[in-house]
Write a protein that holds these residues in place. Structure first.
Motif, short mmCIF file in Angstrom:
data_model
loop_
_atom_site.label_atom_id
_atom_site.label_comp_id
_atom_site.label_asym_id
_atom_site.label_seq_id
_atom_site.Cartn_x
_atom_site.Cartn_y
_atom_site.Cartn_z
N ASP A 199 -6.59 3.26 -0.17
CA ASP A 199 -6.58 1.90 0.37
C ASP A 199 -7.55 1.02 -0.42
OD1 ASP A 199 -7.75 -0.28 2.23
OD2 ASP A 199 -5.92 0.33 3.27
N LEU A 249 -6.02 0.19 -3.77
CA LEU A 249 -4.90 -0.74 -3.66
C LEU A 249 -5.32 -2.15 -3.29
CD1 LEU A 249 -2.39 1.62 -1.84
CD2 LEU A 249 -2.02 0.56 -4.09
N ASN A 250 -6.43 -2.29 -2.59
CA ASN A 250 -6.82 -3.60 -2.04
C ASN A 250 -8.06 -4.20 -2.69
OD1 ASN A 250 -4.85 -4.08 0.23
ND2 ASN A 250 -5.53 -1.99 0.62
N GLU A 307 -4.85 7.64 -9.60
CA GLU A 307 -3.78 6.80 -10.15
C GLU A 307 -2.41 7.43 -9.93
OE1 GLU A 307 -3.49 4.27 -14.09
OE2 GLU A 307 -3.20 6.41 -14.53
N ILE A 319 -1.48 6.83 -6.33
CA ILE A 319 -1.19 5.41 -6.13
C ILE A 319 0.20 5.08 -6.68
CG2 ILE A 319 -1.85 3.06 -6.83
CD1 ILE A 319 -3.73 4.26 -4.71
N ASN A 320 0.51 5.61 -7.86
CA ASN A 320 1.83 5.37 -8.45
C ASN A 320 2.95 5.92 -7.58
OD1 ASN A 320 0.73 4.03 -10.63
ND2 ASN A 320 0.74 5.82 -11.96
N GLU A 321 2.76 7.12 -7.04
CA GLU A 321 3.77 7.70 -6.14
C GLU A 321 3.92 6.87 -4.88
OE1 GLU A 321 6.00 10.17 -6.57
OE2 GLU A 321 5.26 10.17 -8.64
N TYR A 322 2.80 6.43 -4.35
CA TYR A 322 2.83 5.58 -3.15
C TYR A 322 3.58 4.29 -3.44
CZ TYR A 322 1.28 2.45 0.52
OH TYR A 322 1.25 1.54 1.55
N SER A 323 3.30 3.69 -4.58
CA SER A 323 3.93 2.43 -4.95
C SER A 323 5.43 2.57 -5.16
CB SER A 323 3.28 1.87 -6.22
OG SER A 323 1.92 1.59 -5.98
N LYS A 324 5.87 3.76 -5.55
CA LYS A 324 7.30 4.02 -5.72
C LYS A 324 8.01 4.20 -4.38
CE LYS A 324 6.86 7.26 -9.21
NZ LYS A 324 7.37 8.43 -9.92
#
Length: 143
Positions: A16, A19-20, A126, A129-134
């Protein structure tokens, strides 16, 4: 081996933060609200993360926390170790063990540990985060 609430919540909180942040310090209250985690509990979590250098902090009205490095350089293993300590499945040395116990330790427990470390040490913040963003929450697992 079981990852505690501190490890699970801490990993979510660091994601979090990442990301923020946008390069700015992020308050614990904002992370707590987004993640539905007690601010008091996050203070304990972030204290451990700060002591190990994963995050840095600034006190005051405009204060908060910031990742202390690039997400691509911070392994999931380092975050979990900061929060959980030793992640070994069985915590014992071979001193005082009989031949059978040593056999089990070397051929089972140590191999499980190596596989676990291989996964968590090769995965970075990272990567998660990339997996989350996908939108990885919709991944289908087949058995």
């Amino acid at each position: 081996m079981k990852i505690s609430t501190k490890g699970r919540y801490g990993l979510r909180a660091v994601m979090d933060l990442c990301l923020n942040s946008s390069g700015d310090y992020v308050s614990l209250i904002s992370i707590a609200e987004r993640q539905n985690i007690s601010k008091n509990y996050l203070e304990q979590v972030f204290s451990s993360l700060r002591k190990t250098g994963i995050v840095k902090s600034v006190k005051g009205a405009q204060g908060g926390y910031l990742l202390n490095g690039k997400p691509s350089e911070i392994s999931i293993g380092s975050i979990l170790r900061a929060l959980e300590g030793d992640l070994s499945v069985v915590k014992e040395d071979t001193k005082g063990l009989n031949k059978m116990e040593i056999c089990i330790k070397r051929n089972l427990w140590d191999k499980i540990d190596r596989k676990l470390y291989e996964i968590i040490d090769s995965m970075t913040l990272e990567d998660l985060i990339n997996e989350y963003s996908k939108g990885s929450e919709s991944i289908m697992y087949y058995i």
